[in-house]
Design a protein around this motif. Structure first.
Motif, short mmCIF file in Angstrom:
data_model
loop_
_atom_site.label_atom_id
_atom_site.label_comp_id
_atom_site.label_asym_id
_atom_site.label_seq_id
_atom_site.Cartn_x
_atom_site.Cartn_y
_atom_site.Cartn_z
N VAL A 38 0.84 -1.21 0.00
CA VAL A 38 0.00 0.00 0.00
C VAL A 38 0.87 1.25 0.00
CG1 VAL A 38 -1.69 1.30 1.33
CG2 VAL A 38 -1.94 -1.17 1.10
N ALA A 39 1.97 1.24 0.76
CA ALA A 39 2.87 2.39 0.79
C ALA A 39 3.53 2.61 -0.57
CB ALA A 39 3.95 2.19 1.86
N ASN A 40 3.87 1.54 -1.28
CA ASN A 40 4.44 1.69 -2.63
C ASN A 40 3.44 2.33 -3.59
OD1 ASN A 40 6.77 0.48 -1.71
ND2 ASN A 40 6.25 -1.54 -2.50
N ALA A 41 2.18 1.93 -3.49
CA ALA A 41 1.17 2.49 -4.40
C ALA A 41 0.92 3.96 -4.11
CB ALA A 41 -0.13 1.69 -4.27
N GLU A 42 0.93 4.35 -2.84
CA GLU A 42 0.64 5.74 -2.50
C GLU A 42 1.84 6.65 -2.77
OE1 GLU A 42 -0.51 5.53 1.57
OE2 GLU A 42 -2.56 4.83 1.14
N ALA A 43 3.05 6.18 -2.46
CA ALA A 43 4.22 7.05 -2.60
C ALA A 43 4.72 7.12 -4.04
CB ALA A 43 5.34 6.55 -1.68
N ASN A 44 4.70 5.99 -4.75
CA ASN A 44 5.30 5.96 -6.09
C ASN A 44 4.31 6.29 -7.20
OD1 ASN A 44 7.62 5.15 -4.78
ND2 ASN A 44 7.28 2.98 -5.19
N HIS A 45 3.03 6.00 -7.00
CA HIS A 45 2.04 6.19 -8.09
C HIS A 45 0.93 7.15 -7.71
CE1 HIS A 45 3.88 2.85 -10.32
NE2 HIS A 45 3.96 2.23 -9.15
N GLY A 46 0.92 7.68 -6.50
CA GLY A 46 -0.11 8.64 -6.11
C GLY A 46 -1.50 8.06 -6.02
N LEU A 47 -1.64 6.78 -5.67
CA LEU A 47 -2.96 6.13 -5.56
C LEU A 47 -3.44 6.17 -4.12
CD1 LEU A 47 -2.24 3.00 -7.80
CD2 LEU A 47 -3.47 5.09 -8.47
N ASP A 48 -4.75 5.91 -3.97
CA ASP A 48 -5.35 5.81 -2.64
C ASP A 48 -5.40 4.34 -2.26
OD1 ASP A 48 -6.65 6.11 -0.29
OD2 ASP A 48 -8.55 6.85 -1.13
N GLY A 49 -4.79 4.00 -1.11
CA GLY A 49 -4.70 2.59 -0.74
C GLY A 49 -6.03 1.93 -0.48
N ASP A 50 -7.03 2.68 -0.03
CA ASP A 50 -8.33 2.07 0.27
C ASP A 50 -9.11 1.72 -0.99
OD1 ASP A 50 -7.74 2.35 2.91
OD2 ASP A 50 -8.87 4.23 3.18
N GLU A 51 -8.71 2.23 -2.16
CA GLU A 51 -9.40 1.92 -3.42
C GLU A 51 -8.85 0.67 -4.09
OE1 GLU A 51 -9.11 5.36 -5.84
OE2 GLU A 51 -10.36 6.62 -4.52
N LEU A 52 -7.77 0.10 -3.60
CA LEU A 52 -7.15 -1.07 -4.23
C LEU A 52 -7.69 -2.35 -3.61
CD1 LEU A 52 -3.47 0.27 -4.18
CD2 LEU A 52 -5.14 0.47 -6.03
N TYR A 53 -7.40 -3.45 -4.29
CA TYR A 53 -7.75 -4.77 -3.76
C TYR A 53 -6.57 -5.71 -3.98
CZ TYR A 53 -8.40 -6.87 -8.39
OH TYR A 53 -8.19 -7.36 -9.66
N VAL A 54 -6.55 -6.82 -3.23
CA VAL A 54 -5.44 -7.78 -3.29
C VAL A 54 -5.67 -8.69 -4.49
CG1 VAL A 54 -4.17 -9.55 -2.04
CG2 VAL A 54 -5.24 -7.67 -0.79
N SER A 55 -4.90 -8.46 -5.53
CA SER A 55 -5.06 -9.28 -6.74
C SER A 55 -4.22 -10.55 -6.66
CB SER A 55 -4.66 -8.47 -7.97
OG SER A 55 -3.30 -8.04 -7.86
N ILE A 56 -3.05 -10.49 -6.04
CA ILE A 56 -2.16 -11.66 -5.94
C ILE A 56 -1.68 -11.76 -4.50
CG2 ILE A 56 0.00 -12.70 -6.70
CD1 ILE A 56 -0.31 -11.20 -9.33
N ALA A 57 -1.76 -12.97 -3.95
CA ALA A 57 -1.21 -13.26 -2.62
C ALA A 57 -0.69 -14.68 -2.66
CB ALA A 57 -2.27 -13.08 -1.54
N THR A 58 0.62 -14.80 -2.85
CA THR A 58 1.24 -16.12 -2.99
C THR A 58 2.35 -16.28 -1.97
OG1 THR A 58 2.79 -15.28 -4.65
CG2 THR A 58 0.72 -16.24 -5.45
N VAL A 59 2.63 -17.55 -1.67
CA VAL A 59 3.69 -17.90 -0.73
C VAL A 59 4.53 -18.99 -1.38
CG1 VAL A 59 4.27 -18.78 1.55
CG2 VAL A 59 2.27 -17.30 1.25
N GLY A 60 5.83 -18.75 -1.51
CA GLY A 60 6.73 -19.74 -2.07
C GLY A 60 7.69 -20.27 -1.02
N ALA A 61 8.19 -21.48 -1.25
CA ALA A 61 9.10 -22.11 -0.29
C ALA A 61 10.50 -21.53 -0.44
CB ALA A 61 9.13 -23.61 -0.51
N GLY A 62 11.15 -21.32 0.69
CA GLY A 62 12.52 -20.84 0.70
C GLY A 62 13.46 -21.93 1.18
N PRO A 63 14.71 -21.61 1.42
CA PRO A 63 15.66 -22.63 1.89
C PRO A 63 15.31 -23.10 3.30
CG PRO A 63 16.67 -20.46 1.91
CD PRO A 63 15.35 -20.30 1.22
N THR A 64 15.67 -24.33 3.59
CA THR A 64 15.37 -24.94 4.88
C THR A 64 16.66 -25.05 5.69
OG1 THR A 64 13.56 -26.22 3.91
CG2 THR A 64 14.40 -26.96 6.04
#
Length: 225
Positions: free
Chosen positions: A62-88
């Protein structure tokens, strides 16, 4: 020329998070496709530890959208939410009969992307402000013409006048110290105080009786005779 791809999402990513991928995936599925205010509410009331990590990534997006593109964070929605495996990270633990048990400390990478509703195009990043110009150096003060010129190295010094030499050699005289006044001895008293004489002690009645001679009895008289 290749066509320029239009950006439709703003993303944020956290790498090497010390959480199992399966545990974080269960939390990410709860906010996928939801508006940002609703996703924040869900994460705030979840009791899983992975919810705190995903909430930080959502806040960063949300901070990236507001600071870099001048958008309002409350108008956005979560389009992608993924979790990948890292090293063990592999550790060992002692067990019975000299055996060991393996401990696997898993890590994961969390990615969250935000988009405008109806897949509108994200505006281009805002131009960065120009750096402030460096302050101009102040002009050096012009030396007075009356000031004496600097003496070059190796040049002999001018002979000093007699007055300046005497003034330099003469030192101010130090005022003599005053002797500390000795404390005056106390004058002896003219008349010594006379101590009161002690009154003689009166003899007790017992001592008086002991001094008197004891009367002789008849038996003693007979023995004497």
């Amino acid at each position: 020329m290749a066509a320029v791809e239009e950006r439709t999402a703003v993303r944020a990513e956290a790498r090497y998070v010390r959480t199992a991928p399966r545990k974080a995936q269960l939390v990410a599925e709860q906010i996928r496709g939801r508006p940002v205010p609703e996703a924040r509410t869900i994460l705030a009331f979840m009791t899983r530890d992975a919810a705190r990590d995903i909430e930080k990534v959502l806040t960063s997006a949300v901070a990236n959208a507001e600071a870099n593109h001048g958008l309002d964070g409350d108008e956005l929605y979560v389009s992608i939410a993924t979790v990948g495996a890292g090293p063990t990270l592999k550790r060992w633990r002692a067990r019975a009969r000299g055996r060991v048990a393996r401990i696997k400390k898993r890590t994961c990478h969390i990615t969250i992307a935000l988009a405008l509703p109806e897949e509108h195009v994200i505006p281009e990043p805002l131009p960065k402000p120009a750096p402030a110009p460096a302050p101009e150096p102040e002009p050096e003060a012009v030396e007075d013409a009356e000031a004496p010129a600097a003496r070059p190295k190796g040049a002999p010094r001018k002979a000093e006048t007699a007055e300046t030499a005497e003034a330099a050699t003469e030192k101010p005289k130090r005022a003599p110290r005053k002797k500390a006044e000795e404390p005056k001895a106390e004058e002896p008293k003219a008349e010594a105080e006379e101590k009161p004489k002690r009154t003689p002690r009166q003899k007790s009645a017992r001592s008086v009786d002991a001094a008197k001679p004891k009367p002789t009895t008849r038996k003693k008289k007979a023995e004497d005779s």
